[in-house]
Write a protein that holds these residues in place. Structure first.
Motif, PDB file in Angstrom:
ATOM      1  N   TYR A  87     -11.307  13.747   2.269  1.00  0.00           N
ATOM      2  CA  TYR A  87     -11.197  13.934   3.714  1.00  0.00           C
ATOM      3  C   TYR A  87      -9.884  13.316   4.198  1.00  0.00           C
ATOM      4  N   LYS A  88      -9.228  14.002   5.096  1.00  0.00           N
ATOM      5  CA  LYS A  88      -7.966  13.529   5.660  1.00  0.00           C
ATOM      6  C   LYS A  88      -8.222  12.996   7.069  1.00  0.00           C
ATOM      7  N   VAL A  89      -8.035  11.697   7.256  1.00  0.00           N
ATOM      8  CA  VAL A  89      -8.246  11.070   8.561  1.00  0.00           C
ATOM      9  C   VAL A  89      -6.896  10.977   9.265  1.00  0.00           C
ATOM     10  N   ASN A  90      -6.742  11.705  10.357  1.00  0.00           N
ATOM     11  CA  ASN A  90      -5.469  11.777  11.066  1.00  0.00           C
ATOM     12  C   ASN A  90      -5.276  10.565  11.977  1.00  0.00           C
ATOM     13  N   ILE A  91      -4.059  10.012  11.974  1.00  0.00           N
ATOM     14  CA  ILE A  91      -3.725   8.806  12.725  1.00  0.00           C
ATOM     15  C   ILE A  91      -2.641   9.135  13.755  1.00  0.00           C
ATOM     16  N   ASN A  92      -2.663   8.442  14.882  1.00  0.00           N
ATOM     17  CA  ASN A  92      -1.757   8.783  15.985  1.00  0.00           C
ATOM     18  C   ASN A  92      -0.292   8.452  15.727  1.00  0.00           C
ATOM     19  N   THR A  93      -0.018   7.445  14.907  1.00  0.00           N
ATOM     20  CA  THR A  93       1.372   7.060  14.668  1.00  0.00           C
ATOM     21  C   THR A  93       1.542   6.525  13.246  1.00  0.00           C
ATOM     22  N   PRO A  94       2.660   6.842  12.594  1.00  0.00           N
ATOM     23  CA  PRO A  94       3.717   7.744  13.043  1.00  0.00           C
ATOM     24  C   PRO A  94       3.264   9.201  12.990  1.00  0.00           C
ATOM     25  N   LYS A  95       4.136  10.102  13.401  1.00  0.00           N
ATOM     26  CA  LYS A  95       3.785  11.513  13.470  1.00  0.00           C
ATOM     27  C   LYS A  95       3.342  12.033  12.104  1.00  0.00           C
ATOM     28  N   HIS A  96       2.242  12.776  12.110  1.00  0.00           N
ATOM     29  CA  HIS A  96       1.666  13.394  10.907  1.00  0.00           C
ATOM     30  C   HIS A  96       1.070  12.373   9.931  1.00  0.00           C
ATOM     31  N   ALA A  97       0.867  11.132  10.369  1.00  0.00           N
ATOM     32  CA  ALA A  97       0.290  10.124   9.482  1.00  0.00           C
ATOM     33  C   ALA A  97      -1.176  10.431   9.206  1.00  0.00           C
ATOM     34  N   ALA A  98      -1.635  10.080   8.017  1.00  0.00           N
ATOM     35  CA  ALA A  98      -3.033  10.327   7.658  1.00  0.00           C
ATOM     36  C   ALA A  98      -3.463   9.377   6.555  1.00  0.00           C
ATOM     37  N   ILE A  99      -4.743   9.016   6.590  1.00  0.00           N
ATOM     38  CA  ILE A  99      -5.352   8.193   5.557  1.00  0.00           C
ATOM     39  C   ILE A  99      -6.423   9.044   4.880  1.00  0.00           C
ATOM     40  N   PHE A 100      -6.480   8.990   3.553  1.00  0.00           N
ATOM     41  CA  PHE A 100      -7.422   9.819   2.816  1.00  0.00           C
ATOM     42  C   PHE A 100      -8.608   8.995   2.329  1.00  0.00           C
ATOM     43  N   ASP A 102     -12.462   9.065   0.155  1.00  0.00           N
ATOM     44  CA  ASP A 102     -13.432   9.693  -0.750  1.00  0.00           C
ATOM     45  C   ASP A 102     -14.748   9.809   0.013  1.00  0.00           C
ATOM     46  N   GLN A 103     -15.113  11.026   0.374  1.00  0.00           N
ATOM     47  CA  GLN A 103     -16.281  11.242   1.233  1.00  0.00           C
ATOM     48  C   GLN A 103     -17.604  11.043   0.504  1.00  0.00           C
ATOM     49  N   TYR A 104     -17.571  10.919  -0.807  1.00  0.00           N
ATOM     50  CA  TYR A 104     -18.799  10.711  -1.570  1.00  0.00           C
ATOM     51  C   TYR A 104     -19.050   9.217  -1.819  1.00  0.00           C
ATOM     52  N   ALA A 105     -17.969   8.521  -2.192  1.00  0.00           N
ATOM     53  CA  ALA A 105     -18.105   7.094  -2.489  1.00  0.00           C
ATOM     54  C   ALA A 105     -17.867   6.228  -1.255  1.00  0.00           C
ATOM     55  N   GLY A 106     -17.315   6.836  -0.200  1.00  0.00           N
ATOM     56  CA  GLY A 106     -17.026   6.072   1.001  1.00  0.00           C
ATOM     57  C   GLY A 106     -15.861   5.115   0.826  1.00  0.00           C
ATOM     58  N   VAL A 107     -14.960   5.435  -0.079  1.00  0.00           N
ATOM     59  CA  VAL A 107     -13.824   4.562  -0.400  1.00  0.00           C
ATOM     60  C   VAL A 107     -12.555   5.099   0.254  1.00  0.00           C
ATOM     61  N   VAL A 108     -11.802   4.197   0.880  1.00  0.00           N
ATOM     62  CA  VAL A 108     -10.504   4.571   1.449  1.00  0.00           C
ATOM     63  C   VAL A 108      -9.498   4.672   0.313  1.00  0.00           C
ATOM     64  N   LEU A 109      -8.926   5.849   0.114  1.00  0.00           N
ATOM     65  CA  LEU A 109      -8.005   6.089  -0.995  1.00  0.00           C
ATOM     66  C   LEU A 109      -6.585   5.634  -0.686  1.00  0.00           C
ATOM     67  N   GLY A 110      -6.254   5.587   0.588  1.00  0.00           N
ATOM     68  CA  GLY A 110      -4.928   5.119   0.965  1.00  0.00           C
ATOM     69  C   GLY A 110      -4.183   6.093   1.842  1.00  0.00           C
ATOM     70  N   GLU A 111      -2.953   5.728   2.153  1.00  0.00           N
ATOM     71  CA  GLU A 111      -2.107   6.505   3.056  1.00  0.00           C
ATOM     72  C   GLU A 111      -0.817   6.909   2.335  1.00  0.00           C
ATOM     73  N   PRO A 112      -0.772   8.109   1.773  1.00  0.00           N
ATOM     74  CA  PRO A 112       0.434   8.520   1.051  1.00  0.00           C
ATOM     75  C   PRO A 112       1.570   8.823   2.021  1.00  0.00           C
ATOM     76  N   GLY A 113       2.753   8.448   1.645  1.00  0.00           N
ATOM     77  CA  GLY A 113       3.915   8.776   2.460  1.00  0.00           C
ATOM     78  C   GLY A 113       4.588  10.036   1.944  1.00  0.00           C
ATOM     79  N   ARG A 114       5.441  10.604   2.748  1.00  0.00           N
ATOM     80  CA  ARG A 114       6.185  11.776   2.312  1.00  0.00           C
ATOM     81  C   ARG A 114       7.159  11.364   1.215  1.00  0.00           C
ATOM     82  N   LEU A 115       7.208  12.136   0.143  1.00  0.00           N
ATOM     83  CA  LEU A 115       8.102  11.806  -0.958  1.00  0.00           C
ATOM     84  C   LEU A 115       9.548  11.774  -0.462  1.00  0.00           C
TER      85      LEU A 115
END
Length: 365
Positions: A87-100, A102-115
């Protein structure tokens, strides 16, 4: 007239040909950014084990909230039809930021940045890596140079079509294929002349749509042709208020109701009081059905199908889809990639032919 067009074709190309090559090459690199990024950072985008039922949306979002820094808020969550995608959790800042998550384990996978590679490609593509000036009235030179080069590219392509047009059927055959066994000089000539004509329509589509981001006056004129009015500054959709302490309790109810209503989908985005549903279809890749729901109950209160959405929204979605070439799935994207790569070679082969003709008196008819 033909002589004048030939001179215009050459002298428009010489000063800004390198910029045109950079713009085409970087555009090609960005076409498959998502796929490459998800391979490199796969652990963010896919769950380890897709077993059982996903946890309720409200529970997942409440696990994300404590990880957010002060000032950052949840604006929504995007759910794919692929059960293995996180699941992609959208965040208000910075633009297009998101935290991913695991919807089964309930674990926050992290926030990948643009390469970084794609950051550089995008900056080169739009602004030649120039930085936007703090003074809004100052000239943004990188943007102006790219826009001017793209505008001249349109003229260069059009004059190139006229210069390519054969005088006879015999000449048409000659100008419709690239010779591979007649030496390098002939190969570069054919790649420029014949290759250029094959990529003409796609390069024009990229250039004419891309200019809407370069010049405000062009954007207004372009969109007015399709009956769309533009407003200076524009308005962006933030995807709902969200934030810490928001009541996500009935987001799952709204999700269930929308899934039952819409059936198959590609992606669903939930935000505070609204749901957006994208389908896996050719055409406008920003097309989506919109649902409104009561945040206190999760009950769907309004449905606006894409077919009934505003003309403005449809046109803008189509302009973007045509520019990046994703309107026809993988097939159109491959064609756009090849055309953009070929477009990147045209100024270079043009320089080669001009130098050979100007200084070495080598000419092909």
């Amino acid at each position: 007239m033909r002589k004048f067009l030939k001179q215009a074709h050459i002298w428009f190309s010489i000063p800004l040909g390198v910029v045109i090559s950079i713009t085409c090459f970087t555009g090609a690199m960005l076409i498959f950014e998502r796929e490459i990024t998800e391979v490199v950072q796969r652990d963010y985008y896919y769950v380890a084990h897709a077993e059982g039922e996903p946890l309720p949306v409200d529970e997942l979002l409440k696990r994300v909230e404590p990880t957010l820094e002060e000032g950052r808020k949840i604006t929504g969550v995007t759910i794919s039809d692929d059960p293995e995608r996180s699941y992609k959790v959208n965040i208000n800042t910075p633009k297009h930021a998101a935290i991913f998550v695991d919807q089964y384990a309930g674990v926050v996978l992290g926030e990948p940045g643009r390469l970084q590679f794609f950051k550089d490609m995008f900056s080169l593509h739009r602004w030649l890596m120039d930085e936007r000036p703090e003074d809004k009235d100052a000239v943004f030179w990188g943007k102006v140079i790219v826009g001017t080069s793209t505008l001249l590219m349109v003229i260069i392509i059009l004059t190139g079509i006229v210069l390519w047009f054969p005088k006879s059927l015999k000449a048409l055959k000659k100008r419709s294929k690239i010779a591979l066994r007649k030496g390098w000089h002939r190969f570069w000539y054919d790649l420029h002349v014949v290759g250029g004509i094959y990529a003409t329509l796609l390069l024009l589509a990229m250039a004419l749509t891309g200019l809407t981001w370069s010049f405000e006056w062009y954007g207004k004129g372009f969109y007015s042709l399709f009956g769309v009015e533009t407003q200076k500054g524009g308005h962006s959709h933030t995807g709902g208020k969200g934030g810490r302490g928001s009541n996500y309790l009935h987001w799952q109810d709204a999700l269930n109701a929308v899934v039952n209503e819409c059936g198959e989908y590609k992606e669903i985005t939930l935000s505070n009081g609204s749901v957006s549903v994208k389908r896996d279809e050719w055409g406008n890749q920003r097309a989506s059905d919109s649902y409104a729901f009561d945040s206190a109950t999760g009950e769907i209160t309004e449905v606006v199908k894409y077919a009934d959405s505003s003309h403005d929204r449809k046109v803008r979605g189509w302009v973007y889809s045509i520019h990046v070439g994703n309107w026809g799935g993988i097939l159109s994207r491959v064609l756009w990639f090849l055309a953009a790569m070929l477009g990147a070679t045209l100024p270079l082969t043009g320089y080669y032919l001009w130098i050979k003709r100007k200084f070495f008196k080598m000419r092909l008819q």
